[in-house]
Design an enzyme around this catalytic site. Structure first.
Site, PDB file in Angstrom:
ATOM      1  N   GLY A 155     -34.079  17.469  30.746  1.00  0.00           N
ATOM      2  CA  GLY A 155     -33.212  16.309  30.483  1.00  0.00           C
ATOM      3  C   GLY A 155     -31.783  16.724  30.759  1.00  0.00           C
TER       4      GLY A 155
ATOM      5  N   CYS B 218     -27.326  16.613  33.885  1.00  0.00           N
ATOM      6  CA  CYS B 218     -27.256  17.103  35.272  1.00  0.00           C
ATOM      7  C   CYS B 218     -28.568  17.012  36.038  1.00  0.00           C
ATOM      8  CB  CYS B 218     -26.746  18.533  35.275  1.00  0.00           C
ATOM      9  SG  CYS B 218     -25.034  18.632  34.736  1.00  0.00           S
TER      10      CYS B 218
ATOM     11  N   ASP C  44      -7.004  12.462  30.138  1.00  0.00           N
ATOM     12  CA  ASP C  44      -8.210  11.648  29.951  1.00  0.00           C
ATOM     13  C   ASP C  44      -7.768  10.224  29.662  1.00  0.00           C
ATOM     14  OD1 ASP C  44     -11.346  12.732  29.318  1.00  0.00           O
ATOM     15  OD2 ASP C  44     -10.878  10.636  28.845  1.00  0.00           O
TER      16      ASP C  44
ATOM     17  N   ALA D 231     -42.874  26.199  29.759  1.00  0.00           N
ATOM     18  CA  ALA D 231     -43.391  24.827  29.814  1.00  0.00           C
ATOM     19  C   ALA D 231     -42.880  24.051  28.610  1.00  0.00           C
ATOM     20  CB  ALA D 231     -44.914  24.864  29.804  1.00  0.00           C
TER      21      ALA D 231
ATOM     22  N   LYS E  73      -9.875  10.375  22.153  1.00  0.00           N
ATOM     23  CA  LYS E  73     -10.249  11.764  22.432  1.00  0.00           C
ATOM     24  C   LYS E  73      -8.988  12.613  22.611  1.00  0.00           C
ATOM     25  CE  LYS E  73     -13.957  13.363  25.257  1.00  0.00           C
ATOM     26  NZ  LYS E  73     -14.596  13.393  26.578  1.00  0.00           N
TER      27      LYS E  73
ATOM     28  N   VAL F 116     -17.284  19.532  31.201  1.00  0.00           N
ATOM     29  CA  VAL F 116     -16.789  20.394  32.271  1.00  0.00           C
ATOM     30  C   VAL F 116     -15.268  20.528  32.231  1.00  0.00           C
ATOM     31  CG1 VAL F 116     -16.543  20.556  34.796  1.00  0.00           C
ATOM     32  CG2 VAL F 116     -18.764  20.073  33.786  1.00  0.00           C
TER      33      VAL F 116
HETATM   34  N1  LIG Z   1     -22.122  18.678  31.707  1.00  0.00           N
HETATM   35  C1  LIG Z   1     -22.523  19.705  32.441  1.00  0.00           C
HETATM   36  O1  LIG Z   1     -23.228  20.603  31.989  1.00  0.00           O
HETATM   37  C2  LIG Z   1     -22.113  19.798  33.891  1.00  0.00           C
HETATM   38  C3  LIG Z   1     -22.284  21.020  34.564  1.00  0.00           C
HETATM   39  C4  LIG Z   1     -21.878  21.096  35.899  1.00  0.00           C
HETATM   40  C5  LIG Z   1     -21.351  19.989  36.538  1.00  0.00           C
HETATM   41  N2  LIG Z   1     -21.216  18.805  35.865  1.00  0.00           N
HETATM   42  C6  LIG Z   1     -20.622  17.661  36.568  1.00  0.00           C
HETATM   43  O2  LIG Z   1     -19.253  17.555  36.176  1.00  0.00           O
HETATM   44  C7  LIG Z   1     -18.860  16.171  36.136  1.00  0.00           C
HETATM   45  C8  LIG Z   1     -18.329  15.838  34.754  1.00  0.00           C
HETATM   46  O3  LIG Z   1     -19.396  16.013  33.827  1.00  0.00           O
HETATM   47  P1  LIG Z   1     -19.166  16.027  32.245  1.00  0.00           P
HETATM   48  O4  LIG Z   1     -20.485  16.324  31.642  1.00  0.00           O
HETATM   49  O5  LIG Z   1     -17.992  16.848  31.924  1.00  0.00           O
HETATM   50  O6  LIG Z   1     -18.794  14.473  32.012  1.00  0.00           O
HETATM   51  P2  LIG Z   1     -18.363  13.770  30.671  1.00  0.00           P
HETATM   52  O7  LIG Z   1     -18.905  12.401  30.751  1.00  0.00           O
HETATM   53  O8  LIG Z   1     -18.668  14.652  29.506  1.00  0.00           O
HETATM   54  O9  LIG Z   1     -16.755  13.704  30.786  1.00  0.00           O
HETATM   55  C9  LIG Z   1     -16.050  12.949  31.695  1.00  0.00           C
HETATM   56  C10 LIG Z   1     -14.661  12.667  31.131  1.00  0.00           C
HETATM   57  O10 LIG Z   1     -13.889  11.989  32.124  1.00  0.00           O
HETATM   58  C11 LIG Z   1     -13.088  11.013  31.460  1.00  0.00           C
HETATM   59  N3  LIG Z   1     -12.625  10.019  32.438  1.00  0.00           N
HETATM   60  C12 LIG Z   1     -13.296   8.997  32.997  1.00  0.00           C
HETATM   61  N4  LIG Z   1     -12.486   8.333  33.866  1.00  0.00           N
HETATM   62  C13 LIG Z   1     -11.292   8.946  33.839  1.00  0.00           C
HETATM   63  C14 LIG Z   1     -10.053   8.749  34.511  1.00  0.00           C
HETATM   64  N5  LIG Z   1      -9.889   7.762  35.389  1.00  0.00           N
HETATM   65  N6  LIG Z   1      -9.028   9.572  34.232  1.00  0.00           N
HETATM   66  C15 LIG Z   1      -9.158  10.580  33.333  1.00  0.00           C
HETATM   67  N7  LIG Z   1     -10.305  10.822  32.681  1.00  0.00           N
HETATM   68  C16 LIG Z   1     -11.358  10.025  32.933  1.00  0.00           C
HETATM   69  C17 LIG Z   1     -13.999  10.462  30.384  1.00  0.00           C
HETATM   70  O11 LIG Z   1     -13.265   9.794  29.379  1.00  0.00           O
HETATM   71  C18 LIG Z   1     -14.668  11.764  29.893  1.00  0.00           C
HETATM   72  O12 LIG Z   1     -13.912  12.362  28.858  1.00  0.00           O
HETATM   73  C19 LIG Z   1     -20.092  15.381  36.549  1.00  0.00           C
HETATM   74  O13 LIG Z   1     -20.041  15.169  37.934  1.00  0.00           O
HETATM   75  C20 LIG Z   1     -21.229  16.323  36.229  1.00  0.00           C
HETATM   76  O14 LIG Z   1     -22.362  16.089  37.029  1.00  0.00           O
HETATM   77  C21 LIG Z   1     -21.573  18.697  34.544  1.00  0.00           C
END
Ligand SMILES: NC(=O)c1ccc[n+]([C@@H]2O[C@H](COP(=O)([O-])OP(=O)(O)OC[C@H]3O[C@@H](n4cnc5c(N)ncnc54)[C@H](O)[C@@H]3O)[C@@H](O)[C@H]2O)c1
Length: 444
Positions: A261, A264, A30, A256, A35, A11
């Site tokens: 998975g 989310c 990050d 179906a 990364k 995201v």
């Molecule tokens: N992946 C999706 O398709 C999607 C879609 C909509 C919403 N979301 C929501 O968005 C949020 C993030 O999801 P994601 O899939 O991007 O997660 P992710 O795990 O891919 O990425 C999270 C990132 O945050 C970093 N991080 C952790 N702690 C940190 C800190 N203290 N400071 C800076 N960076 C830090 C991690 O190193 C990682 O790079 C979640 O709440 C998820 O539910 C995800």
């Protein structure tokens, strides 16, 4: 505008890159140093179609930078997006520690670098989180700020397109100032007339969960229909066409398969179910959704047991597809993880291929599963000399293979298709023993 993005996962990286592409100056933070180093070198650390092109352009034009230094990002930003993980904690409750820890640090930073800022929760967070983030920051500072909820609806695999052309943008805030800034930021993305819907924070937080719970329920409902089709000798493809043409139902999310998975749906269904429970409400329909999906993920193993009379030990099985869906390397909660773990326990050897997700899959699998899987470089070498093939993900390259090769290459041309990729007549003509989801089995 000057934008900070904290967390550069699926995201955060897409958010930061797309905002930079629309002319904003974006600084992404990050804690994962490796990364950040890779991104600084111009490398996109995830597989997401179309992201490289926009990312390269934003870097070249110097509008997208990466750091591990939260201070620097805070100092230089007017709007700060929290794109942090919210994994399932105890009892399925969303773990807010990542979000609240950062909120805590932001409070101190307001004192160090004063000035109004909007803090935006883009992570999927339970109702009341905007208030909690507000409290955390306000406990440390008297400076003016607003906390806004702005849930993200992008789909992995189509994330850039979804972000660039959202069907709607939801903004939860009761602050006029924050609403105006968010509207200005998003206007370039909704020029074709899609709405920016402003509402209160709690409704906005719940909107995201309601959307995911509704979609997970729709998929699960169709999987239940498929399971009934198998019992009564109907074909779920026909039923899908029969109901999908009804505009009240709609054509999408009616396929179906072996369950939903990803990062989310599973966690968000659990989280909203948990939130309802905290408020004394039993969200009964989601109890069933979770149970059905758990079964659905390994239902294909049950079909294999039935076919082999329970004697799977010593078989070699090919696996096509490891990611939870096509066009991503994300394997979180992927059915393939559950299926391979289960097959390894039953003494099955596996040969597996995925176009993008082999490395992420290896990181998430147990030693026991990995000891039983040989990873292959291409689709076709998986099927040589295997007893059967299991299709777990509907990548495009699995849709039109030369089926007539299967009987020559495999020990027995048995295909367990968890994604209903092949026309039944085509499978029959090619001589496959073909077992799919909610459709009559072929050549049995
Ligand atoms: N992946 C999706 O398709 C999607 C879609 C909509 C919403 N979301 C929501 O968005 C949020 C993030 O999801 P994601 O899939 O991007 O997660 P992710 O795990 O891919 O990425 C999270 C990132 O945050 C970093 N991080 C952790 N702690 C940190 C800190 N203290 N400071 C800076 N960076 C830090 C991690 O190193 C990682 O790079 C979640 O709440 C998820 O539910 C995800």
């Amino acid at each position: 505008m000057k934008i900070g993005v904290i967390g550069t996962g699926y995201v955060g990286l897409v958010t930061g890159t797309c905002f930079a592409d629309s002319g904003n100056d974006v600084i992404c933070v990050d804690i994962d140093e490796k990364k950040v180093e890779r991104m600084r070198k111009g490398e996109v650390p995830i597989y997401e179609p179309g992201l490289n092109r926009v990312f390269d352009r934003a870097i070249r034009e110097n509008r997208l930078v990466f750091t591990t230094n939260l201070d620097k990002a805070f100092q230089e930003s007017e709007i700060i997006f929290l794109c942090l993980p919210t994994p399932p904690g105890a009892d399925g409750q969303a773990d807010l520690s990542f979000v609240l820890n950062v909120a805590d640090q932001l409070g101190n930073l307001f004192n160090k670098y004063p000035g109004y800022r909007v803090i935006v929760n883009k992570s999927t967070v339970p109702v009341g989180t905007a208030d909690k983030v507000h409290e955390k920051i306000a406990a440390k500072t008297d400076h003016e700020f607003d906390v806004v909820s702005n849930p993200e609806f992008l789909r992995e695999g189509a994330a850039v397109e979804d972000f660039m052309k959202p069907e709607r943008v939801v903004v939860g805030t009761r602050s006029q100032k924050a609403a105006e800034m968010m509207t200005a930021l998003y206007e370039p993305f909704v020029r074709s007339g899609n709405p920016i819907i402003i509402m209160d924070e709690r409704s906005s937080e719940l909107t995201k969960y309601a959307a995911n719970a509704m979609l997970a329920t729709k998929i699960t409902f169709m999987n239940e229909i498929a399971n009934i089709c198998e019992k009564v000798g109907a074909n779920v493809d026909n039923v899908r066409r029969g109901i999908g043409t009804d505009s009240r139902i709609g054509k999408r999310f009616l396929f179906a398969g072996i369950g939903y998975g990803g990062s989310c749906f599973p966690k968000d269904v659990q989280a909203i179910h948990h939130t309802a429970g905290e408020y004394g409400y039993n969200f009964r329909i989601l109890d069933s959704v979770m149970k059905v999906n758990e079964y659905q993920k390994v239902s294909i193993v049950e079909k294999m047991k039935l076919y082999y009379n329970g004697k799977l030990e010593g078989k070699t099985i090919g696996i096509w597809g490891l990611s939870f869906k096509p066009e991503t390397d994300d394997i979180r909660e992927a059915p393939a993880l559950y299926i391979t773990e289960e097959l390894a326990k039953l003494g099955v050897k596996m040969k597996a291929y995925d176009p993008e997700a082999i490395e992420t899959f290896k990181e998430a699998s147990s030693d026991e599963a990995l000891a039983n899987i040989e990873f292959m470089d291409d689709r076709d070498s998986v099927i040589n000399d295997v007893d059967a093939l299991v299709i777990c993900t509907e990548w495009n390259e699995f849709r039109r293979p030369d089926l007539s090769r299967f009987p020559k290459a495999m020990k027995e041309p048995v295909v367990f298709d968890g994604r209903n990729l092949y026309d039944l007549n085509r499978a029959e003509e090619a001589g496959l023993i073909y077992i799919s989801v909610g459709r009559p089995s072929v050549n049995i």
